[in-house]
Write a protein that holds these residues in place. Structure first.
Motif, PDB file in Angstrom:
ATOM      1  N   VAL A   7     -69.336  50.277  17.066  1.00 19.98           N
ATOM      2  CA  VAL A   7     -67.900  50.081  17.245  1.00 19.98           C
ATOM      3  C   VAL A   7     -67.686  49.319  18.543  1.00 19.98           C
ATOM      4  CG1 VAL A   7     -65.645  51.189  17.516  1.00 19.98           C
ATOM      5  CG2 VAL A   7     -67.366  52.212  15.995  1.00 19.98           C
ATOM      6  N   ILE A   8     -67.022  48.174  18.455  1.00 15.04           N
ATOM      7  CA  ILE A   8     -66.753  47.359  19.638  1.00 15.04           C
ATOM      8  C   ILE A   8     -65.372  47.726  20.157  1.00 15.04           C
ATOM      9  CG2 ILE A   8     -66.530  45.025  20.547  1.00 15.04           C
ATOM     10  CD1 ILE A   8     -68.221  44.054  18.166  1.00 15.04           C
ATOM     11  N   GLY A   9     -65.319  48.347  21.319  1.00 12.00           N
ATOM     12  CA  GLY A   9     -64.043  48.737  21.922  1.00 12.00           C
ATOM     13  C   GLY A   9     -63.850  50.239  21.915  1.00 12.00           C
ATOM     14  N   GLY A  10     -63.670  50.800  23.118  1.00 15.52           N
ATOM     15  CA  GLY A  10     -63.550  52.246  23.255  1.00 15.52           C
ATOM     16  C   GLY A  10     -62.134  52.708  23.517  1.00 15.52           C
ATOM     17  N   GLY A  11     -61.142  52.021  22.929  1.00 15.95           N
ATOM     18  CA  GLY A  11     -59.789  52.553  22.944  1.00 15.95           C
ATOM     19  C   GLY A  11     -59.696  53.737  21.994  1.00 15.95           C
ATOM     20  N   HIS A  12     -58.502  54.340  21.888  1.00 16.42           N
ATOM     21  CA  HIS A  12     -58.426  55.581  21.105  1.00 16.42           C
ATOM     22  C   HIS A  12     -58.703  55.344  19.628  1.00 16.42           C
ATOM     23  CE1 HIS A  12     -54.332  54.233  20.143  1.00 16.42           C
ATOM     24  NE2 HIS A  12     -54.302  55.147  19.211  1.00 16.42           N
ATOM     25  N   ASN A  13     -58.369  54.159  19.080  1.00 15.52           N
ATOM     26  CA  ASN A  13     -58.686  53.901  17.674  1.00 15.52           C
ATOM     27  C   ASN A  13     -60.192  53.729  17.460  1.00 15.52           C
ATOM     28  OD1 ASN A  13     -56.367  53.786  15.772  1.00 15.52           O
ATOM     29  ND2 ASN A  13     -55.541  52.378  17.310  1.00 15.52           N
ATOM     30  N   GLY A  14     -60.842  53.012  18.367  1.00 16.65           N
ATOM     31  CA  GLY A  14     -62.287  52.872  18.252  1.00 16.65           C
ATOM     32  C   GLY A  14     -62.995  54.211  18.361  1.00 16.65           C
ATOM     33  N   LEU A  15     -62.520  55.069  19.277  1.00 16.45           N
ATOM     34  CA  LEU A  15     -63.118  56.397  19.435  1.00 16.45           C
ATOM     35  C   LEU A  15     -62.830  57.287  18.237  1.00 16.45           C
ATOM     36  CD1 LEU A  15     -62.243  56.931  23.204  1.00 16.45           C
ATOM     37  CD2 LEU A  15     -64.531  56.532  22.250  1.00 16.45           C
ATOM     38  N   ALA A  16     -61.630  57.179  17.652  1.00 18.15           N
ATOM     39  CA  ALA A  16     -61.319  57.951  16.451  1.00 18.15           C
ATOM     40  C   ALA A  16     -62.221  57.534  15.303  1.00 18.15           C
ATOM     41  CB  ALA A  16     -59.848  57.766  16.068  1.00 18.15           C
ATOM     42  N   CYS A  17     -62.399  56.235  15.139  1.00 18.36           N
ATOM     43  CA  CYS A  17     -63.303  55.729  14.098  1.00 18.36           C
ATOM     44  C   CYS A  17     -64.709  56.274  14.300  1.00 18.36           C
ATOM     45  CB  CYS A  17     -63.295  54.201  14.128  1.00 18.36           C
ATOM     46  SG  CYS A  17     -64.328  53.414  12.863  1.00 18.36           S
ATOM     47  N   ALA A  18     -65.184  56.231  15.546  1.00 20.18           N
ATOM     48  CA  ALA A  18     -66.529  56.718  15.851  1.00 20.18           C
ATOM     49  C   ALA A  18     -66.653  58.211  15.580  1.00 20.18           C
ATOM     50  CB  ALA A  18     -66.875  56.417  17.301  1.00 20.18           C
ATOM     51  N   ALA A  19     -65.634  58.978  15.933  1.00 19.70           N
ATOM     52  CA  ALA A  19     -65.684  60.427  15.731  1.00 19.70           C
ATOM     53  C   ALA A  19     -65.786  60.775  14.251  1.00 19.70           C
ATOM     54  CB  ALA A  19     -64.455  61.081  16.357  1.00 19.70           C
ATOM     55  N   TYR A  20     -64.980  60.108  13.426  1.00 19.05           N
ATOM     56  CA  TYR A  20     -65.034  60.380  11.987  1.00 19.05           C
ATOM     57  C   TYR A  20     -66.381  59.965  11.393  1.00 19.05           C
ATOM     58  CZ  TYR A  20     -60.170  61.803  11.355  1.00 19.05           C
ATOM     59  OH  TYR A  20     -58.981  62.495  11.380  1.00 19.05           O
ATOM     60  N   LEU A  21     -66.891  58.823  11.813  1.00 19.32           N
ATOM     61  CA  LEU A  21     -68.183  58.375  11.281  1.00 19.32           C
ATOM     62  C   LEU A  21     -69.314  59.291  11.742  1.00 19.32           C
ATOM     63  CD1 LEU A  21     -67.744  54.531  11.769  1.00 19.32           C
ATOM     64  CD2 LEU A  21     -67.887  55.740   9.583  1.00 19.32           C
ATOM     65  N   ALA A  22     -69.270  59.724  12.982  1.00 18.62           N
ATOM     66  CA  ALA A  22     -70.315  60.624  13.483  1.00 18.62           C
ATOM     67  C   ALA A  22     -70.280  61.951  12.738  1.00 18.62           C
ATOM     68  CB  ALA A  22     -70.137  60.841  14.983  1.00 18.62           C
ATOM     69  N   ARG A  23     -69.083  62.458  12.466  1.00 19.81           N
ATOM     70  CA  ARG A  23     -68.968  63.705  11.705  1.00 19.81           C
ATOM     71  C   ARG A  23     -69.491  63.544  10.289  1.00 19.81           C
ATOM     72  NH1 ARG A  23     -64.252  65.469  10.441  1.00 19.81           N
ATOM     73  NH2 ARG A  23     -64.463  67.721  10.665  1.00 19.81           N
ATOM     74  N   ALA A  24     -69.481  62.314   9.783  1.00 20.01           N
ATOM     75  CA  ALA A  24     -69.997  62.042   8.447  1.00 20.01           C
ATOM     76  C   ALA A  24     -71.511  61.838   8.447  1.00 20.01           C
ATOM     77  CB  ALA A  24     -69.309  60.813   7.869  1.00 20.01           C
ATOM     78  N   ALA A  41     -66.849  62.683  19.282  1.00 19.55           N
ATOM     79  CA  ALA A  41     -67.877  61.761  18.798  1.00 19.55           C
ATOM     80  C   ALA A  41     -69.246  62.120  19.380  1.00 19.55           C
ATOM     81  CB  ALA A  41     -67.503  60.323  19.155  1.00 19.55           C
ATOM     82  N   ARG A  42     -69.280  62.418  20.677  1.00 16.78           N
ATOM     83  CA  ARG A  42     -70.552  62.771  21.305  1.00 16.78           C
ATOM     84  C   ARG A  42     -71.114  64.077  20.746  1.00 16.78           C
ATOM     85  NH1 ARG A  42     -71.935  60.001  25.887  1.00 16.78           N
ATOM     86  NH2 ARG A  42     -70.349  58.669  26.863  1.00 16.78           N
ATOM     87  N   ALA A  43     -70.225  65.035  20.485  1.00 16.11           N
ATOM     88  CA  ALA A  43     -70.683  66.326  19.963  1.00 16.11           C
ATOM     89  C   ALA A  43     -71.362  66.184  18.609  1.00 16.11           C
ATOM     90  CB  ALA A  43     -69.499  67.287  19.849  1.00 16.11           C
ATOM     91  N   HIS A  44     -71.035  65.120  17.880  1.00 17.63           N
ATOM     92  CA  HIS A  44     -71.645  64.884  16.573  1.00 17.63           C
ATOM     93  C   HIS A  44     -72.698  63.779  16.620  1.00 17.63           C
ATOM     94  CE1 HIS A  44     -67.980  67.103  15.447  1.00 17.63           C
ATOM     95  NE2 HIS A  44     -68.708  67.533  14.435  1.00 17.63           N
ATOM     96  N   GLY A  45     -73.200  63.513  17.821  1.00 15.11           N
ATOM     97  CA  GLY A  45     -74.321  62.592  17.956  1.00 15.11           C
ATOM     98  C   GLY A  45     -73.948  61.173  18.301  1.00 15.11           C
ATOM     99  N   GLY A  46     -72.659  60.867  18.415  1.00 15.97           N
ATOM    100  CA  GLY A  46     -72.260  59.515  18.765  1.00 15.97           C
ATOM    101  C   GLY A  46     -72.551  59.200  20.220  1.00 15.97           C
ATOM    102  N   GLN A  47     -72.661  57.923  20.539  1.00 16.78           N
ATOM    103  CA  GLN A  47     -72.896  57.476  21.907  1.00 16.78           C
ATOM    104  C   GLN A  47     -71.781  56.526  22.328  1.00 16.78           C
ATOM    105  OE1 GLN A  47     -77.359  56.454  21.013  1.00 16.78           O
ATOM    106  NE2 GLN A  47     -77.136  56.604  23.240  1.00 16.78           N
ATOM    107  N   VAL A  48     -71.393  56.608  23.583  1.00 16.96           N
ATOM    108  CA  VAL A  48     -70.409  55.699  24.158  1.00 16.96           C
ATOM    109  C   VAL A  48     -71.061  55.009  25.344  1.00 16.96           C
ATOM    110  CG1 VAL A  48     -68.143  55.467  25.230  1.00 16.96           C
ATOM    111  CG2 VAL A  48     -68.493  57.151  23.394  1.00 16.96           C
ATOM    112  N   VAL A  49     -71.217  53.713  25.254  1.00 19.59           N
ATOM    113  CA  VAL A  49     -71.848  52.921  26.310  1.00 19.59           C
ATOM    114  C   VAL A  49     -70.757  52.118  26.994  1.00 19.59           C
ATOM    115  CG1 VAL A  49     -73.602  51.208  26.874  1.00 19.59           C
ATOM    116  CG2 VAL A  49     -73.966  52.778  24.956  1.00 19.59           C
TER     117      VAL A  49
END
Length: 614
Positions: free
Chosen positions: A28-45, A260-268
């Motif tokens: 995910v390119i961009g760590g605004g709240h929409n990018g983070l929401a997308c990442a959180a849902y994908l990580a939970r999946a 997102a991090r709790a489900h294995g996602g990473q934020v760089v």
């Protein structure tokens, strides 16, 4: 002083950063709240997800940052749509520290003249009763409006909460709302806000306030065709309410990142992207400006689509037609500015002071945002002047003091900040700033980069040689008085302002203008201990926003139903594995998160999953 737009990679921030892995299922390119929401849902999946954020911290314009010895919100702190979206509950964001405080009354609207005050409460009856006290005809007209608007607002909330496919929208309209409100969705988007609200008999001062919190935020005048659907904002606030996250707006992206991090996602963080590699018609990797590269099964762009489609995909045959359309789109300029200040007096418009206690209790005067609006005629004239670089005059203000409701936002004691700030001399920027507090940037040269304040920095005036504050808040650390954070958001302050943005007297003048309609205006100005301003060139430099513009979905519900601008309403591009999310996509800008959730569902559907795990 002129600060150049830096192209250097920012250093990785210590808690937010992470090592860049070689591969991820989704980048995910961009760590605004929409990018983070997308990442959180994908990580939970169960997907491996990496978010790449150019700044040193994630959160984008929904952030809350350190500045002036306290915490300030980058943009407005009032949240509505995310509370109606179900995202907070679906992701259990409360378990990651997100907690909301209800704001009621929802908003206070005043004018620059002798217009009545509009106090909107969550309760329809309380709102109408208050209107009846000052203008019985307005109260009757408001009831007529709500009879039509409430069903349509419910329909809009139901439709905008999901992916905008034609079958899903039709099913929502028929099954959930039994077609109630559907006529409004067909009719109002073709009309102007003034036309819609005037048809119910609402007075100009209510139309002006509705425009300021609606189409004016989109950069459109109240008479612009297509702004009619903005009239639903009044009804939506009654249905959903207004809330503020404890600790500031940034609590939302912080909770999404933690999820997102709790489900294995990473934020760089400190990871500025320079391009996307397309191989055999599919997105395969993301490149960073420092030469690093990460391969991916899919890429979701949560930044400005123009950068992706015009700059990064140049020469890609599959996007030739789409890229041509985006190249031909006129460049949009940012037009919002914000002044943050630490004050020891709470400013109250004289018109608000005159309200009876049973219409607006004194204890609640500073809880909601106060909207200051010109007349509709003045707003129409200002809209015509905006492209020429003129700031709206009279201005449109959003004034809130978040620390009144949320004590965690209160300023803390800071050495050397107990004296009154001196206003800048007209015609020049203020000088003699302490290290780390910055100066206002000179206007950008034509075609060049813009400068501005760094996050948590700003224009602080030198203290005067003599004179003391006028404070009405006792018992705090600031020389015996309590301090609060004041935020003044100013609309229609164009990036290409005539004369540029080098004069610190301009944003200080906004504080003066607000004080001019307040009781004890001089005392309000005298209570300012420290302040900073963010103008469109600053947002460009600090948040990598082209010309300081925050992208927003350009169409409404019906355009999404018809699939116009499919890359924005369906989140897909002609490149396999390359998707879009963010405020530029349906359902639009503001702290919402629905676009991020919808994009995640689209990615999963493309991979064979039919729904998000809840």
């Amino acid at each position: 002083m002129t600060a150049e737009l830096s192209t250097a990679v920012r250093p990785l921030a210590t808690p937010g950063s992470a090592e860049l892995p070689a591969h991820a299922d989704v980048v995910v390119i961009g760590g605004g709240h929409n990018g983070l929401a997308c990442a959180a849902y994908l990580a939970r999946a169960g997907r491996s997800v990496v978010v790449l954020e150019a700044r040193e911290t994630a959160g984008g314009c929904a952030s809350t940052v350190d500045a002036l010895g306290t915490r300030v919100n980058v943009c407005n702190c009032d949240h509505t749509m995310i509370r109606a979206s179900g995202i907070v509950e679906e992701l259990d964001l409360a378990s990651y520290g997100l907690r909301y405080l209800d704001v009621d009354p929802l908003v206070i609207g005043v004018g620059w003249g002798d217009e009545p005050v509009f106090v909107q409460w969550r309760s329809i009856e309380r709102t109408v009763d208050g209107l009846a006290r000052i203008d019985p005809a307005a109260a009757t007209a408001y009831r007529r409006y709500l009879e039509v608007a409430i069903p349509a607002a419910k329909l809009v909330l139901a439709v905008q909460g999901g992916r905008p496919t034609t079958p899903s929208i039709v099913a929502t309209v028929v099954a959930q709302q039994r077609l109630r409100g559907s006529r409004v969705l067909l009719d109002w988007p073709r009309r102007s806000l003034v036309d819609v609200l005037t048809s119910f008999g609402l007075p100009p001062w209510m139309i002006a306030s509705t425009h300021t919190v609606g189409p004016a935020v989109w950069g459109l005048g109240p008479d612009a065709p297509g702004t009619g659907l903005g009239a639903l904002g009044l009804a939506i606030r009654h249905l959903v309410g207004v809330g503020r996250p404890v600790g500031g707006s940034g609590a939302v992206p912080a909770a999404l990142e933690a999820c997102a991090r709790a489900h294995g996602g990473q934020v760089v963080t400190g990871a500025r992207v320079s391009g996307v590699d397309i191989v055999s018609g599919r997105a395969r990797a993301v490149r960073l400006v420092d030469g690093r590269r990460i391969t991916a099964g899919a890429v979701v762009n949560a930044t400005d689509p123009h950068t992706l489609l015009v700059d990064w995909l140049a020469g890609v045959p599959a996007t030739r037609r789409l890229r041509k359309r985006w190249v031909e789109r006129p460049a949009a300029d940012g037009y919002e500015s914000k002044v943050d200040a630490v004050v020891t007096a709470l400013p109250t418009p004289r018109a608000v002071l005159e309200l009876p206690e049973d219409v607006l209790p004194a204890a609640l005067r500073h809880v909601p945002t106060t909207i200051v609006s010109p007349t509709p005629e003045q707003q129409i004239a200002a809209a015509a002047a905006l492209p020429t670089g003129l700031v709206s005059d009279p201005p449109m203000f959003f004034l809130n003091i978040p620390s009144v409701l949320d004590e965690t936002m209160r300023p803390s004691p800071a050495e050397g900040r107990g004296m009154m700030a001196e206003p800048p001399a007209s015609g020049g920027s203020s000088g003699g700033m302490a290290e780390g507090r910055g100066m206002m940037a000179e206007p950008p040269a034509s075609g060049g980069s813009s400068g501005g304040m760094a996050e948590g920095r700003g224009m602080m005036a030198e203290p005067p040689a003599s004179g003391g504050p006028s404070a009405d808040l006792a018992g705090g650390p600031w020389g015996g008085t309590a301090a609060h954070v004041l935020s003044l958001e100013v609309l229609w302050t164009p990036w290409a302002r005539r004369g540029g943005w080098g004069d610190a007297a301009v944003p200080w003048g906004w504080l003066e203008r607000y004080a001019s309609i307040c009781g004890d205006g001089p005392g309000v100005l005298a209570s300012v201990r420290d302040w900073r301003a963010m103008t469109p060139p600053d947002y460009e430099r600090e948040f990598f926003l082209r010309r300081g513009y925050v992208p927003s979905f350009p169409d409404g519900v019906m355009a999404a139903l018809l699939g116009r601008h499919r890359e924005l309403s369906r989140y897909r591009t002609p490149i396999a594995g390359l998707y879009l999310t963010g405020g530029a996509t349906f359902p639009g800008a503001g702290v919402w998160g629905a676009s991020g959730r919808n994009a995640a569902a689209t990615v999963l559907a493309s991979a064979g999953r039919t729904r998000l795990p809840l």
